[in-house]
Design an enzyme around this catalytic site. Structure first.
Site, mmCIF file in Angstrom:
data_model
loop_
_atom_site.group_PDB
_atom_site.id
_atom_site.type_symbol
_atom_site.label_atom_id
_atom_site.label_comp_id
_atom_site.label_asym_id
_atom_site.label_seq_id
_atom_site.Cartn_x
_atom_site.Cartn_y
_atom_site.Cartn_z
ATOM 1 N N CYS A 6 0.503 -1.501 -0.105
ATOM 2 C CA CYS A 6 0.292 -0.035 0.186
ATOM 3 C C CYS A 6 0.877 1.253 -0.021
ATOM 4 O O CYS A 6 1.799 0.781 -0.083
ATOM 5 C CB CYS A 6 -0.915 0.050 1.290
ATOM 6 S SG CYS A 6 -2.080 -1.342 2.047
ATOM 7 N N TRP A 9 -3.514 -1.850 -1.527
ATOM 8 C CA TRP A 9 -3.361 -2.963 -2.303
ATOM 9 C C TRP A 9 -4.422 -4.277 -1.404
ATOM 10 O O TRP A 9 -3.056 -4.622 -0.774
ATOM 11 C CB TRP A 9 -2.582 -3.303 -2.513
ATOM 12 C CG TRP A 9 -2.406 -4.750 -3.775
ATOM 13 C CD1 TRP A 9 -3.260 -4.947 -5.123
ATOM 14 C CD2 TRP A 9 -1.580 -5.738 -3.345
ATOM 15 N NE1 TRP A 9 -2.981 -6.150 -5.911
ATOM 16 C CE2 TRP A 9 -1.976 -6.877 -4.956
ATOM 17 C CE3 TRP A 9 -0.922 -6.189 -2.574
ATOM 18 C CZ2 TRP A 9 -1.584 -8.006 -5.074
ATOM 19 C CZ3 TRP A 9 -0.533 -7.595 -2.603
ATOM 20 C CH2 TRP A 9 -0.320 -8.138 -3.904
ATOM 21 N N ASN A 38 1.559 -0.061 6.355
ATOM 22 C CA ASN A 38 1.925 -0.435 4.525
ATOM 23 C C ASN A 38 2.308 -2.449 5.398
ATOM 24 O O ASN A 38 3.564 -1.575 6.097
ATOM 25 C CB ASN A 38 2.933 0.019 3.897
ATOM 26 C CG ASN A 38 3.219 -0.800 2.854
ATOM 27 O OD1 ASN A 38 2.679 -1.723 2.469
ATOM 28 N ND2 ASN A 38 4.947 0.134 2.623
ATOM 29 N N GLY A 39 1.891 -3.066 5.086
ATOM 30 C CA GLY A 39 2.809 -4.152 5.812
ATOM 31 C C GLY A 39 1.850 -5.638 6.221
ATOM 32 O O GLY A 39 0.408 -5.249 4.816
ATOM 33 N N GLU A 71 10.277 -14.324 -20.902
ATOM 34 C CA GLU A 71 10.010 -12.533 -20.317
ATOM 35 C C GLU A 71 8.871 -11.539 -20.431
ATOM 36 O O GLU A 71 7.777 -11.237 -20.762
ATOM 37 C CB GLU A 71 11.160 -11.801 -20.554
ATOM 38 C CG GLU A 71 11.337 -10.182 -19.522
ATOM 39 C CD GLU A 71 10.113 -9.114 -18.821
ATOM 40 O OE1 GLU A 71 10.215 -10.536 -17.670
ATOM 41 O OE2 GLU A 71 9.875 -8.345 -18.839
ATOM 42 N N LYS A 101 4.760 -10.582 -19.813
ATOM 43 C CA LYS A 101 4.506 -9.354 -20.468
ATOM 44 C C LYS A 101 3.541 -9.309 -21.290
ATOM 45 O O LYS A 101 2.030 -8.865 -20.760
ATOM 46 C CB LYS A 101 5.412 -8.971 -20.602
ATOM 47 C CG LYS A 101 6.587 -7.150 -21.423
ATOM 48 C CD LYS A 101 6.824 -6.735 -19.828
ATOM 49 C CE LYS A 101 6.937 -7.292 -18.884
ATOM 50 N NZ LYS A 101 7.435 -7.791 -17.997
ATOM 51 N N GLU A 123 0.623 -10.488 -17.724
ATOM 52 C CA GLU A 123 0.468 -9.375 -16.788
ATOM 53 C C GLU A 123 -0.446 -7.987 -17.492
ATOM 54 O O GLU A 123 -1.163 -8.021 -16.656
ATOM 55 C CB GLU A 123 1.594 -9.678 -16.644
ATOM 56 C CG GLU A 123 2.305 -8.237 -16.787
ATOM 57 C CD GLU A 123 3.601 -7.680 -15.526
ATOM 58 O OE1 GLU A 123 4.557 -7.773 -16.430
ATOM 59 O OE2 GLU A 123 3.167 -8.031 -14.509
ATOM 60 N N HIS A 148 7.835 -32.729 -25.952
ATOM 61 C CA HIS A 148 7.682 -33.584 -24.875
ATOM 62 C C HIS A 148 6.145 -33.520 -24.148
ATOM 63 O O HIS A 148 6.407 -34.079 -23.093
ATOM 64 C CB HIS A 148 8.772 -32.990 -24.703
ATOM 65 C CG HIS A 148 10.589 -33.259 -24.716
ATOM 66 N ND1 HIS A 148 10.885 -34.764 -24.528
ATOM 67 C CD2 HIS A 148 11.674 -32.876 -25.006
ATOM 68 C CE1 HIS A 148 12.441 -35.179 -25.193
ATOM 69 N NE2 HIS A 148 12.083 -33.580 -25.679
ATOM 70 N N LYS A 160 3.044 -3.037 -7.905
ATOM 71 C CA LYS A 160 4.188 -2.572 -8.437
ATOM 72 C C LYS A 160 5.134 -3.247 -7.878
ATOM 73 O O LYS A 160 5.448 -4.024 -8.008
ATOM 74 C CB LYS A 160 4.183 -1.020 -8.699
ATOM 75 C CG LYS A 160 6.253 -0.514 -9.286
ATOM 76 C CD LYS A 160 5.910 -1.290 -10.187
ATOM 77 C CE LYS A 160 6.875 -1.058 -10.905
ATOM 78 N NZ LYS A 160 7.631 -2.133 -12.102
#
Ligand code: M6R
Length: 608
Positions: free
Chosen positions: A2, A74, A100-101, A481, A485, A488, A504, A603
């Site tokens: 947050c 969040w 926050n946490g 990567e 991208k 997400e 396979h 983020k």
């Protein structure tokens, strides 16, 4: 995860806090709230949804005060809702807390408080903090906060105000970032610098267990009941650096910033003669010889950069390198001793799993070298050696410029250690360094040359349910990567396969018109990749190839081919990742997704 903003001064705190929260929305954006002290009254407003909901509500029902705290959330404990939004208040609503946490022992404390007669309005872990403060309160807010935080286990940064103390703002930091901003006759608290950069450039980074008491023109910081001094640092970068600069989204801006970010990361380290200078790396040749094993530990995109780092270090330093994701590494029984170097990669420097892995490795005697983008971050502060990527603030959740500068960090470190260990011959070294210096321009050219093609590909794939990236060697790492991208921000199921693995199992997924993007830049493996492309093509896949200029034959095999400038194999990942970044961006855009703040993500992941 947050964002917190606090203000104490002479001006209207509401406006300042809302302005700060806007800059912190990247840390969380499922609800927001603020509380102010207005003529000895505590007034608050908190709302589910984006910050705009809070702003709207305050416009309809204004609240103001020269002391206040705000929060953008969040969710971790409790769904996003008005009740679970911060600030949280005690029963009499005279104390307010933002957090926050994560409080790990909150259930035990909640039971204890309920037994003592406290009632809870939310499902959050945070609410126990305000009731604990209330429980310990005997006229001294700082004393009550100190006693309350002594009971907490987990990670927390806190902002606390009370209508009984209209000239006091309390800030606490433990394992979650928190800074103080020093103004003239006013002080600020924030989870990150952009929140207050419009107001002041002087900041103090609080350290673990710091409890700060702020009044309008002074502050005191206590650590374990001892008064401590913390250095005031001057922030040199500009607020412009944290705004969109005319781009529609931070992600697009950050993609376009890559040439400059790469140049900044490179040129501060390599002089005109090609010698490398690393100001925060203190490993001597003697110490390097004693390193028998290297772990590279990171999450998400940073881990993908680490995979390339593994390849580079093995090539040039000739040392055993293991790359692992931090959330697994921290619980594995790893082979760590004094001869182990652990390289931690983290853009934010605050990722909880990565930080825990760092501490685990350090406690077993490993030397810690970190690659991070945030000066003064937890990862940086706890490492012996630091390589800062000079990418500037990365705001979009989808990492782009942090990734490419992390690759550059690995190039530089591998070349540096390769020379230090005597494994890299001088002529070859200079040849590689000279080509490295060409890369900012090649990346710039690539961004412009593939932009339109990325839009066309986005149109083609926007309604697909799945897409596959394939590649071999370093191209496989880029594929990982590229797939991350796309998924997400576009929410399309995307996976990366090593081309040789298709047979396979995964090739069973290929059917008529399945989009496959094949990255084929590693010349030593080119023929192998071509065979893999043919095998998916013959099963009906629609194949887009990404390759070097010289491989014109790919045009006869793929449905579409994108050609990149030539460079050494090791540097092609810097060029080949650009198109996938832009494909992800345009696909998300066409689908109407929130590009910079994709659903379910934040983020900086500061909780496990
Ligand atoms: O701040 P960090 O580099 O430690 O973050 C690690 C990951 O959370 C991050 O790279 C994530 O995977 C990105 N959203 C990917 O774009």
């Amino acid at each position: 995860m947050c964002g917190i903003v606090g203000y104490i001064g002479q001006k209207d705190g509401t406006e300042i806090i809302l302005e700060g929260l806007e800059k912190l929305e990247y840390r969380g954006y499922d609800s927001a709230g603020l509380a102010v002290i207005d003529k000895n009254r505590l007034r608050y407003s908190k709302h589910e949804g984006k910050l705009s909901n809070l702003k709207e509500s305050i416009r309809e029902e204004p609240i103001s005060g020269t002391l206040g705290i705000g929060h953008t959330r969040w969710a971790t404990h409790g769904v996003p809702s008005n009740e679970n939004s911060h600030p949280h208040m005690n029963g009499e609503e005279n104390i307010a807390v933002v957090h926050n946490g994560i409080i790990e022992n909150y259930l035990i404390l909640k039971k204890e408080l309920i037994d003592r007669g406290y009632t809870f309005k939310s499902d959050t872990d945070t609410e126990i903090v305000v009731h604990l403060i209330d429980f310990y309160y005997e006229g001294d807010l700082l004393g009550a906060v100190t006693k309350a935080v002594d009971r907490l286990k987990g990670a927390y940064s806190l902002g606390i105000i009370s209508r009984l103390h209209p000239d006091e703002l309390i800030a606490v930091r433990y394992e979650s970032p928190l800074i103080l901003g020093i103004g003239h006759g006013e002080l600020f608290v924030a989870s990150d610098i952009p929140a207050i950069l419009n107001r002041t450039r002087k900041v103090v980074y609080l350290e673990n267990n710091d409890v700060a008491k702020l009044s309008r023109d002074s502050y005191l910081i206590y650590n374990g009941n001892r008064l401590v001094e913390r250095e005031i640092k001057e922030i040199e970068w500009d607020i412009e650096a944290a705004s969109k600069d005319g781009y529609d989204h931070f992600m697009l801006k950050e993609i376009h910033q890559q040439p400059q970010a790469i140049k900044d990361t490179l040129l501060r380290r390599i002089d005109n003669n090609g010698s490398i200078f690393l100001e925060n790396i203190n490993i001597t040749a003697e110490e390097l010889k004693k390193i028998n094993r290297v772990y590279i530990v990171a999450c998400g995109t940073a881990y993908h950069a680490g995979l390339l780092g593994k390849y580079m270090l093995e090539q040039f330093v000739r040392v055993v390198v293991i790359a692992d994701i931090a959330s697994e590494f921290r619980y594995n029984d790893n082979f760590i001793d004094e001869g182990t170097l652990v390289i931690i990669v983290s853009q934010s420097g605050e990722t909880a799993d990565t930080l825990a892995a760092l501490r685990e490795a350090k406690s077993k005697g490993a030397r810690i070298l970190s690659i991070t983008n945030v000066v003064g971050s937890s990862v940086a502060r706890e490492s012996q050696d630091i390589f800062y990527t000079w990418a500037g603030p990365e705001i979009a959740v989808a990492s782009t410029k942090a990734y490419t500068t992390q690759l550059v960090a690995f190039y530089i470190l591998s070349l540096y250690f390769g020379r230090l260990k005597g494994n890299l011959e001088e002529n070859l070294y200079h040849e590689i360094v000279n080509e490295l210096k060409e890369l900012p321009d090649k990346v710039k050219k690539t961004i412009y040359s593939v932009d339109l093609i990325a839009m066309e590909i986005a149109e083609k794939i926007k309604d697909k349910s799945s897409l596959f990236y394939i590649g071999r060697g370093l191209d496989y790492y880029t594929s990982l990567e590229a797939a991350l991208k796309l998924k997400e921000i576009s929410y399309i199921h995307a996976e990366a396969f090593g081309g040789g693995e298709l047979k396979h199992g995964s090739i069973a997924l290929i059917e008529e018109d399945t989009p496959v993007i094949a990255i084929a830049t590693q010349q030593n493996l080119y023929d192998k990749t071509v065979s893999n492309i043919k095998s998916v093509k013959s099963r009906g896949a629609y194949v887009i190839g990404i390759t070097r200029e010289r491989n014109t034959d790919l045009g006869t095999i793929c449905d579409k081919v994108v050609y990149l400038d030539e460079s050494f194999n090791i540097f092609m990942p810097l060029l080949s990742v650009i198109l996938p970044q832009l494909i992800a961006y345009y696909t998300a855009l066409i689908k109407g997704n929130d590009v910079d703040k994709p659903r379910n993500l934040a983020k900086s992941v500061t909780v496990e």
